[in-house]
Design an enzyme around this catalytic site. Structure first.
Site, short mmCIF file in Angstrom:
data_model
loop_
_atom_site.label_atom_id
_atom_site.label_comp_id
_atom_site.label_asym_id
_atom_site.label_seq_id
_atom_site.Cartn_x
_atom_site.Cartn_y
_atom_site.Cartn_z
N ASP A 95 11.42 21.09 23.05
CA ASP A 95 11.44 19.82 22.76
C ASP A 95 10.10 19.65 21.69
O ASP A 95 9.02 19.70 22.31
CB ASP A 95 11.32 18.79 23.76
CG ASP A 95 12.19 17.28 23.43
OD1 ASP A 95 12.04 16.87 22.59
OD2 ASP A 95 12.93 16.97 24.28
N GLU A 238 16.65 14.53 16.42
CA GLU A 238 17.15 13.16 16.96
C GLU A 238 17.13 12.22 15.93
O GLU A 238 15.83 11.94 15.24
CB GLU A 238 16.16 12.77 18.12
CG GLU A 238 16.51 11.92 18.60
CD GLU A 238 15.67 11.12 19.86
OE1 GLU A 238 16.06 10.45 20.63
OE2 GLU A 238 14.27 11.29 19.70
N HIS A 311 18.70 12.01 28.47
CA HIS A 311 17.77 11.65 29.33
C HIS A 311 17.35 10.04 29.03
O HIS A 311 16.53 9.52 29.90
CB HIS A 311 16.50 12.06 29.38
CG HIS A 311 15.87 12.24 28.00
ND1 HIS A 311 16.24 12.80 26.76
CD2 HIS A 311 14.46 11.69 27.62
CE1 HIS A 311 15.56 12.70 26.03
NE2 HIS A 311 14.36 11.98 26.41
N ASP A 312 17.80 9.46 27.92
CA ASP A 312 17.42 8.18 27.53
C ASP A 312 18.72 7.17 27.74
O ASP A 312 18.56 5.66 27.37
CB ASP A 312 17.09 8.28 25.87
CG ASP A 312 15.98 8.84 25.64
OD1 ASP A 312 15.04 8.86 26.52
OD2 ASP A 312 15.75 9.38 24.62
C1 NOJ Z 1 12.96 9.87 22.17
C2 NOJ Z 1 12.99 10.62 23.46
O1 NOJ Z 1 14.37 11.14 23.75
C3 NOJ Z 1 12.64 9.60 24.35
O2 NOJ Z 1 12.60 9.99 25.69
C4 NOJ Z 1 11.27 9.23 24.13
O3 NOJ Z 1 10.64 8.22 24.90
C5 NOJ Z 1 10.99 8.90 22.62
N1 NOJ Z 1 11.52 9.88 21.64
C6 NOJ Z 1 9.49 8.89 22.18
O4 NOJ Z 1 8.86 10.22 22.26
#
Ligand code: NOJ
Length: 538
Positions: A95, A238, A311-312
């Site tokens: 990541d 992303e 994970h979000d």
């Molecule tokens: C996206 C990530 O997937 C998330 O978990 C994170 O809080 C934010 N970016 C900031 O890095």
């Protein structure tokens, strides 16, 4: 382009497998579980951050890009993971979080020393305007995106938490340092990079521009040239705000930018515009249209990721499926629908066993900074605690972050110590040991889908056609490739659906996959049971 054929499995290391009893998952724990992942059949692991970090945002706030967080192990462990995964033909995708660092990164510690410091320009500083914030840019984690620094009487920008200051990508030194760091990892033999909120690096905060800034693609092309362009790796950006047109800029074959993007248009359909905490019911017709739009409009000029959760986000089976009576059926529907579309599928840890959301009663049970900040702000505004907690239960990020459920023993085989985040109490029924012993489990559906993809180019390359576009509960589509056909039908409701007609020409057909043990189906007239899903080859 191996990554078009690949299936990626996302590991959130904190919650995957603890090997030393401290209650936190770690790299040796992941190594112990590689055989399990090999059995599932995946090709790559997207590893959420394992770098040194004070964990304000669980590793998405990095204080040293070239060191492993001691909670997770050592650099030697990391090298072992790459090596051991490679033995099983699994690549490790790291990541890359370079929109911001932690405020504990040495660059920021230096930068904070004052305006003359050589690192000052690594970050984005502005003078106060009328004694307050430079403008009204907001942080994704509530409140202003500007934090005041008393020493210099200036503000610095943080689009996420105040402990995640944004890097100044306009500074060539920042860019070259980052490319060197990327090369450090590429030289270790990683299989790729997942790029956190990469759409933000071209921002122009003074003009209120955050995503898709004017220099974004110039930076990505430079990055390609200076780092991963020389390696056979996958890169996935992303990009919350991409459209199919923008996606072609990122991932078009002659663009020398990224392999693919990871966009969220379909994941935002059940929320009110711009506010993830205000939910509305999902309209399936809209979901189908959005997914079909991406399938068709991207054509062969770009590449997309396929996912239902990460994970979000909350767990898909709880969010849009049914996590009680039809948990297994609905989990299989979502698996089939996703894995037979065009793009690279991602499985988020635990999805392959149908893990569900975890309901909490009070804010003290929450770890996630985004939810905690939202709650605090909501209470200050006078919103009732119950309302805020119910939003967190529906959409909060901790839902995805509860520890992996390996077996029915205490703490589910995740740890011998006290888990950093409470396990979902349903681990006694929902766990890996159980699914492996049950031949028709969700796990084996995923395994079958992954294997099918490997031997059927139609899944990777076939054209996509949405069927029954306006049907309110049935999601059906067709793939075609070199004279072959694949038809997927799923009833995404808990009611029986009668008299569904999928084809006038195709009649009784053998079923390739069914989550109700169906052997044959009449495509001229089908009755589908709740969350029934069928795949046929034509
Ligand atoms: C996206 C990530 O997937 C998330 O978990 C994170 O809080 C934010 N970016 C900031 O890095």
């Amino acid at each position: 382009m191996w990554w078009k054929e690949a299936v990626v499995y996302q590991i959130y290391p904190r919650s995957f497998q603890d090997s030393n009893g401290d209650g936190v998952g770690d790299i040796p724990g992941i190594i112990q579980r590689l055989d399990y992942l090999d059995q599932l059949g995946i090709d790559a692991i997207w590893l959420s951050p394992v770098y040194k970090s004070p964990n304000d945002d669980n590793g998405y706030d990095i204080s040293d890009y070239q060191a492993i967080n001691p909670e997770y192990g050592t650099m030697r462990d990391m090298e072992m993971l790459i090596e051991q995964a490679k033995k099983r033909n699994i690549k490790i995708v790291m990541d890359l979080v370079v929109n911001h660092t932690s405020d504990e990164h040495e660059w920021f510690i230096e930068a904070k020393k004052g305006q003359g410091n050589p690192y000052r320009d690594y970050y984005i500083w502005r003078d106060p305007v009328n004694g307050g914030e430079p403008n009204d840019l907001g942080s994704a984690f509530s409140g202003s995106a500007w934090a005041y620094d008393e020493t210099s009487d200036q503000y610095y920008l943080h689009l996420f938490s105040r402990k995640q200051p944004d890097l100044n990508w306009e500074n060539p030194k920042v860019r070259s340092n980052i490319y060197n760091m990327m090369n450090f990892w590429l030289e270790k033999g990683i299989g790729g990079l997942r790029m956190d909120v990469i759409d933000l690096i071209g921002k122009e905060p003074d003009r209120g521009i955050t995503a898709n800034g004017p220099n974004l693609h110039t930076y990505l092309q430079e990055m390609h040239k200076e780092s991963f362009g020389k390696y056979d790796v996958m890169t996935v950006g992303e990009t919350w705000s991409a459209t199919p047109e923008i996606a072609k800029l990122y991932s078009g074959q002659d663009r020398d930018e990224l392999s693919m993007i990871f966009q969220f248009e379909h994941m935002m359909l059940d929320q009110e515009e711009g506010n993830k905490w205000e939910q509305k019911p999902l309209d399936l017709v809209k979901l189908k249209r959005v997914l079909a739009k991406w399938q068709v409009e991207l054509g062969d000029d770009g590449w997309n990721s396929l996912f239902w959760n990460n994970h979000d986000t909350p767990r898909i089976v709880s969010r849009w499926g049914n996590d009680r009576k039809y948990r297994e059926e609905s989990a299989k529907c979502f698996a089939v629908l996703l894995h037979l579309m065009k793009g690279t599928p991602y499985i988020y840890q635990g999805e392959e066993i149908g893990m569900t959301n975890n309901l909490i009663n009070e804010i003290e049970e929450v770890d996630d900074i985004e939810s905690r900040n939202m709650y605090k702000e909501g209470i200050q505004k006078g919103i009732k605690s119950d309302h805020l907690i119910s939003s967190i239960n529906r959409i909060g990020r901790d839902n995805a972050r509860t520890p992996m459920q390996w077996n029915s023993k205490k703490f589910s085989g995740f740890t011998e110590g006290k888990p950093w985040l409470k396990l979902n109490p349903n681990y006694e029924e929902i766990n890996i040991e159980c699914v492996l012993n049950q031949p028709d489990s969700i796990f084996y559906t995923y395994q079958e889908l992954i294997a099918y993809r490997k031997s059927h180019p139609i899944v990777v390359h076939g054209d996509f056609n949405l069927l029954l576009e306006n049907h309110r509960t049935i999601f059906a589509y067709q793939r075609t490739y070199q004279g072959n056909k694949l038809i997927v039908i799923a009833n995404l409701s808990e009611h029986q659906s009668d008299d569904v007609q999928l084809s006038e020409s195709l009649g009784l057909t053998a079923v390739l996959f069914s989550n109700y043990a169906r052997i044959k189906v009449d495509l001229k007239k089908i009755s589908l049971a709740p969350y029934e899903c069928i795949v046929v080859e034509g």
